[in-house]
Design a protein around this motif. Sequence first.
Motif, PDB file in Angstrom:
ATOM      1  N   ALA A  46       3.750  -5.464  -8.182  1.00 30.73           N
ATOM      2  CA  ALA A  46       2.577  -5.631  -7.597  1.00 30.73           C
ATOM      3  C   ALA A  46       2.104  -4.190  -7.166  1.00 30.73           C
ATOM      4  N   SER A  47       2.999  -3.496  -6.608  1.00 28.11           N
ATOM      5  CA  SER A  47       2.557  -1.951  -6.210  1.00 28.11           C
ATOM      6  C   SER A  47       2.272  -1.099  -7.468  1.00 28.11           C
ATOM      7  N   THR A  58      -7.764  12.726   0.322  1.00 27.84           N
ATOM      8  CA  THR A  58      -9.083  12.168   0.345  1.00 27.84           C
ATOM      9  C   THR A  58      -8.967  11.185  -0.806  1.00 27.84           C
ATOM     10  N   GLY A  59      -8.768  11.402  -2.020  1.00 26.59           N
ATOM     11  CA  GLY A  59      -8.674  10.542  -3.210  1.00 26.59           C
ATOM     12  C   GLY A  59      -7.301   9.439  -2.977  1.00 26.59           C
ATOM     13  N   ALA A  60      -6.161  10.116  -2.433  1.00 24.02           N
ATOM     14  CA  ALA A  60      -5.132   9.255  -2.340  1.00 24.02           C
ATOM     15  C   ALA A  60      -5.525   8.188  -1.327  1.00 24.02           C
ATOM     16  N   ILE A  61      -6.082   8.714  -0.351  1.00 31.27           N
ATOM     17  CA  ILE A  61      -6.438   7.484   0.856  1.00 31.27           C
ATOM     18  C   ILE A  61      -7.660   6.555   0.179  1.00 31.27           C
ATOM     19  N   LEU A  62      -8.465   7.138  -0.478  1.00 31.47           N
ATOM     20  CA  LEU A  62      -9.454   6.039  -1.040  1.00 31.47           C
ATOM     21  C   LEU A  62      -8.707   5.196  -2.057  1.00 31.47           C
ATOM     22  N   ALA A  63      -7.705   5.601  -2.486  1.00 32.83           N
ATOM     23  CA  ALA A  63      -6.993   4.794  -3.580  1.00 32.83           C
ATOM     24  C   ALA A  63      -6.213   3.560  -2.983  1.00 32.83           C
ATOM     25  N   MET A  64      -5.606   4.277  -1.654  1.00 33.45           N
ATOM     26  CA  MET A  64      -4.897   3.184  -0.782  1.00 33.45           C
ATOM     27  C   MET A  64      -6.035   2.159  -0.204  1.00 33.45           C
ATOM     28  N   ALA A  65      -6.958   2.553   0.294  1.00 32.40           N
ATOM     29  CA  ALA A  65      -7.908   1.620   0.817  1.00 32.40           C
ATOM     30  C   ALA A  65      -8.249   0.607  -0.186  1.00 32.40           C
ATOM     31  N   ARG A  66      -8.663   1.064  -1.539  1.00 31.86           N
ATOM     32  CA  ARG A  66      -9.023   0.311  -2.695  1.00 31.86           C
ATOM     33  C   ARG A  66      -7.715  -0.855  -3.083  1.00 31.86           C
ATOM     34  N   GLY A  67      -6.266  -0.075  -3.014  1.00 31.46           N
ATOM     35  CA  GLY A  67      -5.215  -0.941  -3.348  1.00 31.46           C
ATOM     36  C   GLY A  67      -5.142  -1.854  -2.214  1.00 31.46           C
ATOM     37  N   ALA A  68      -5.251  -1.576  -1.096  1.00 28.25           N
ATOM     38  CA  ALA A  68      -5.106  -2.625   0.239  1.00 28.25           C
ATOM     39  C   ALA A  68      -6.210  -3.690   0.121  1.00 28.25           C
ATOM     40  N   GLY A  69      -7.411  -3.486  -0.549  1.00 24.24           N
ATOM     41  CA  GLY A  69      -8.371  -4.637  -0.404  1.00 24.24           C
ATOM     42  C   GLY A  69      -8.315  -5.471  -1.713  1.00 24.24           C
ATOM     43  N   GLU A  70      -7.463  -5.125  -2.715  1.00 24.68           N
ATOM     44  CA  GLU A  70      -7.428  -5.754  -4.112  1.00 24.68           C
ATOM     45  C   GLU A  70      -7.090  -7.162  -3.764  1.00 24.68           C
ATOM     46  N   VAL A  71      -7.326  -8.083  -4.702  1.00 26.13           N
ATOM     47  CA  VAL A  71      -6.881  -9.427  -4.552  1.00 26.13           C
ATOM     48  C   VAL A  71      -6.359  -9.864  -5.916  1.00 26.13           C
ATOM     49  N   THR A 121       0.941  -1.028   0.091  1.00 29.83           N
ATOM     50  CA  THR A 121      -0.041  -0.091  -0.077  1.00 29.83           C
ATOM     51  C   THR A 121       0.841   1.383  -0.023  1.00 29.83           C
ATOM     52  N   LEU A 122       1.863   1.283   0.698  1.00 33.76           N
ATOM     53  CA  LEU A 122       2.731   2.371   0.655  1.00 33.76           C
ATOM     54  C   LEU A 122       3.533   2.511  -0.379  1.00 33.76           C
ATOM     55  N   LEU A 123       3.974   1.643  -1.221  1.00 33.37           N
ATOM     56  CA  LEU A 123       4.577   1.804  -2.469  1.00 33.37           C
ATOM     57  C   LEU A 123       3.845   2.307  -3.623  1.00 33.37           C
ATOM     58  N   LEU A 124       2.496   1.706  -3.410  1.00 30.97           N
ATOM     59  CA  LEU A 124       1.523   2.033  -4.338  1.00 30.97           C
ATOM     60  C   LEU A 124       1.048   3.571  -4.223  1.00 30.97           C
ATOM     61  N   THR A 125       1.108   3.879  -3.174  1.00 33.21           N
ATOM     62  CA  THR A 125       0.445   5.312  -2.783  1.00 33.21           C
ATOM     63  C   THR A 125       1.809   6.300  -3.163  1.00 33.21           C
ATOM     64  N   ILE A 126       3.162   5.911  -2.929  1.00 32.14           N
ATOM     65  CA  ILE A 126       4.013   6.794  -3.353  1.00 32.14           C
ATOM     66  C   ILE A 126       4.301   6.716  -5.103  1.00 32.14           C
ATOM     67  N   ALA A 127       3.624   5.810  -5.525  1.00 28.58           N
ATOM     68  CA  ALA A 127       3.879   6.014  -6.914  1.00 28.58           C
ATOM     69  C   ALA A 127       2.620   6.644  -7.576  1.00 28.58           C
ATOM     70  N   VAL A 128       1.550   6.366  -7.180  1.00 34.32           N
ATOM     71  CA  VAL A 128       0.226   6.831  -7.657  1.00 34.32           C
ATOM     72  C   VAL A 128      -0.065   8.217  -7.524  1.00 34.32           C
ATOM     73  N   LEU A 136      10.508 -11.697   4.672  1.00 32.32           N
ATOM     74  CA  LEU A 136       9.782 -10.494   4.704  1.00 32.32           C
ATOM     75  C   LEU A 136      10.484  -9.379   3.778  1.00 32.32           C
ATOM     76  N   PRO A 137       9.540  -8.714   2.993  1.00 32.00           N
ATOM     77  CA  PRO A 137      10.018  -7.736   2.066  1.00 32.00           C
ATOM     78  C   PRO A 137      10.668  -6.622   2.714  1.00 32.00           C
ATOM     79  N   PHE A 138      10.938  -6.480   3.959  1.00 28.61           N
ATOM     80  CA  PHE A 138      11.552  -5.633   4.801  1.00 28.61           C
ATOM     81  C   PHE A 138      12.391  -6.062   5.713  1.00 28.61           C
ATOM     82  N   GLU A 139      13.700  -5.501   5.528  1.00 27.48           N
ATOM     83  CA  GLU A 139      14.749  -6.162   6.426  1.00 27.48           C
ATOM     84  C   GLU A 139      15.641  -4.695   6.962  1.00 27.48           C
ATOM     85  N   ALA A 140      16.277  -5.057   8.249  1.00 30.04           N
ATOM     86  CA  ALA A 140      16.927  -4.018   8.777  1.00 30.04           C
ATOM     87  C   ALA A 140      18.273  -3.703   8.182  1.00 30.04           C
TER      88      ALA A 140
END
Lengths: 284, 690
Positions: free
Chosen positions: B533-534, B589-602, B382-389, B617-621
């Motif tokens: 995916a993002s 608002t649009g951005a967060i709606l997009a995030m919500a949609r992206g988070a729920g997409e399968v 969701t984070l990456l998609l938001t940064i991109a979109v 994990l795709p995240f490491e320290a």
Amino acid sequence: MTTQPTSTTERSVAHAVQTGVAFEAARHKELVEIDSVLDVSKFSLWYGENRALYDIAMSIPRGKVTALIGPSGCGKSTLLRSVNRLNDLVPSVRTSGEMLLNGRSIYDPGVDVISLRKRVGMVFQKSNPFPMSIFENVVYPLRIAGERKKSVLRDTCERALKSAAIWEEVKDRLHDSALGLSGGQQQRLCIARAVAVEPEVLLMDEPCSALDPIATARIEELIHDISSRYTVLIVTHNMQQASRVSDFTAFMYLGRLVEYGTTKQIFQNPHLPETEQYVTGRFG
Amino acid sequence: MSQPGTRTLELQPTPLRARGTAGTWLTGMALFVCVVMIVGLLGLILVSGSRTFWQRPIENVTLASGQSFYGMRFRTEQSPDMGERTLYRVGNRDLGQQPFRWVDEDEIANRERPDDAVLIERYEWGIWLGVPTRIIEIDDDGGRSVAAEGAQNVLEKLPSYLDAARARHIRAEKIRSDEIAKLNHKLEKLRLTDLNAKLRANSAEHNGHIGYGLWCSLVVLCLGSALGVYVLNAPIPRRLLILAMCLTALGAFVERPWADRPISQEQLDEILAGTSARRIKLAAQFTELTDQVAAIEAEDARYRVEIIDPLTGRFAALSQSQTDEPMKVSQIIRVVQPNKMGLSGKVGLYLSRWWEFISRNPREANTEGGVFPVIIGTLLVTLLLTIAVVPLGVMAALYMREYARQGLVISILRVAINNLAGVPSIVYGVFGLGFFCYGIGGVIDGGPDPSIVLRAGQWWILLFIAAGFAFVAMTISSGGPKNKRGLLGGLAWGAVAILAVIAVFTTPYFDGFFRAKLVDGSPTFGTSGLLWASLTLALLTLPVVIVSAEEAIAAVPGSLREGSYGCGASKWQTIQRVVLPGAMPGILTGAILAMARGAGEVAPLMIVGAVKLAPQLPFEARFPFIFADRSFMHLGFHIYDLGFKSPDSEAARGYVWTTTLLLVTLVVLMNLTAIRIRTKLKARFQSGQF
Ligand SMILES: Nc1ncnc2c1ncn2[C@@H]1O[C@H](COP(=O)(O)OP(=O)(O)OP(=O)(O)O)[C@@H](O)[C@H]1O
Ligand SMILES: [Mg+2]
């Protein structure tokens, strides 16, 4: 054609409009020896196919207040917005003729519109403070010019707010949102914003139309005060206001300049019957 | 007949139709149905989701046949032959039985709740129900001693043993996940160094590197811009240009694009010798660490506990193949004695299970443990998609509203974008796989397809043509006849863009960033993963962002723009300082709606990167923190997987609901944030007076 051709009707505006000929404005003799800051000659403007201004020719005296009066839709705002080329924003606009600010053409292709607008301040009919703090509103013209020095910004802000007679009211809340001000305060803030960069000409398009009498009186006072430093061109529908604040008055009608002279002369001794009818409220 | 002037007004009752009662009923009913459906949906998810972790009592069920077993009652229903039957969770899967068992109510002779019955949650093989009987300690030479006997005793002593085992577990985990993983990472790097060196030693024709081509284009671009700025007075900020030049110089310094040449056999041998020396060192460290872990495991094996299944009389075994050895204490996650538990104990257990659910890795085909990596995957995508979109969408909307001439072209574009919002999401998935994964990802991994690569001379000619177009475009945009400027400039810039893309995809100087791994058979970006995916989801949500940003931008009053222009602001300054801040609530608002949609997409995620179980994990320290090429887990996909792909659907059922609850909560939270931000910003940007 039932009217008798007399010396008056030959010079009548209605006749000029009907036949489409250019109309030579009645120019009072007091205007001859003025020192003009803005010279308009044979200036016409079209919105697409519609012509809004017909060969306007007038000189705006330096350091004086000039009022533009005339019935609604006669082109006062259009003329005003032509001075700082705000009409460029309307895609279909076309112009002809000349406008010189201090002897330099405004409509020359090489003119830097941005620096022109910095030299010509504008106050709009509806106050339009930006959604920022009061301070940021006033220093906006400096910010966009790249000014960064805190001290310069602060000094300018104070000076501009003082000359707009609003300093006392807002000096303790400079960093509050400008949208929290009252309508009259917002309009004075917009005046402060317009004078922040010391423009050569200040354009005011019905600045008091949305204000109550007290706020109007304050702004009239303000115009009177600042007119010693700036040339003011003001559009107003209020005849009393025109006679109170202005030194010169131009009467426009259907896109034409009809009569132009000192305010005293226009209101007490107009040359043309249309002008007389308009200023006495029987026409328009 | 009535007399003139005295006409009486005859009052007729208003017809029912005119009163509007029917309308009230009809619309009210429609609203009621909607509310019932929404509340029903959310309520069902809430109730079912929150029930899963609640501890039920263990019943000792005695059947009419005399057989008796331990089980936790799940639900009772009418069986097809009209009798009532009850589903019991009996666990003890390693005995070879089904973990769930249907029992006809008629057959049940007796039910009781024995105090001693315990539920053991284990790392493997699911739960075990039984009665604890002994704790056994094994000393170094194999001698066994009973440390506690009898259920009461065992249950009293077990917690201290469990704490010790947990401490050891944490220690071992730390060694495994930190140090051994680091070593593995280093070894992998060495392997890639070897591979790379071998590739470079064997390649004669591909003597370049992306750095070289990229750097050359940067140089051309900088020189062109410098020409534009200093000769033609193009409106590019000088500071930006100088920054670009500095970056180019820095790029040359860091990347040393000319340094990547084929290497000789001696050099290769030298590299290989260096890596193998380091490998030996690492192997020694590795053994040391594995020894440490082995010591911990040996310690673990000393503490055993016997928990007897009443049906078979057998204890929970050490492993499937060692059924005569009781289990280690360290195999236990948690011991619960539900029949003796008070309410506060149950609530505490409930909360700790939720915490485990949120903070742990999944076990047992995702039907046990937690969903921590799933949450992380969802958040990251969701984070990456938001940064991109968001930047892309907002810029597109700005162009359409502020710069483009409002005409036929823009109208068509607008309709097209709106329609894009209606394209089924699976289509985006297919596109993402084809375009991002195989197209762009393939080029990133292994360089452009050899069949379309140009020869060096041709490629340089192409590059210079592109540079020429860029020069022309810059000249047109910064001067020239005003009415032709838009179209011609646009065409020239378009040509530059197309040529640049062609140049990137046909360069002979690029072998791919991850060629060694690709040759090794494991593509990096050339397969599905977090980044693609993002980006696919970004594409999917782009219409939402563009439309809402456009609306928000259009809603900024024209008087503010005029005021700004009147102060001498340029268009860009006006956009930056007045339009964008004013449009910010709508944009967010649009951005967060997009995030919500992206988070729920399968659907698209199934194709471009979500997996059942991600190894890492795709995240490491460690740098670069987000590993965008890795596959990831995602809540939406997880629900699908649990519900339909699970080997044991009864066991997965509870987790389906809890995961759903989590996802819905996440989406609702995002929407609430959107509303909050909106009202907050609105208050800031809108006048208080009317
Ligand atoms: N953006 C525009 N596009 C097309 N026509 C316009 C535009 N703005 C003004 N006009 C036309 O130009 C003429 C002059 O308008 P203008 O706004 O200058 O009148 P005005 O004298 O300021 O009137 P008012 O006193 O009501 O403000 C009007 O006929 C109007 O319809
Ligand atoms: Mg007007």
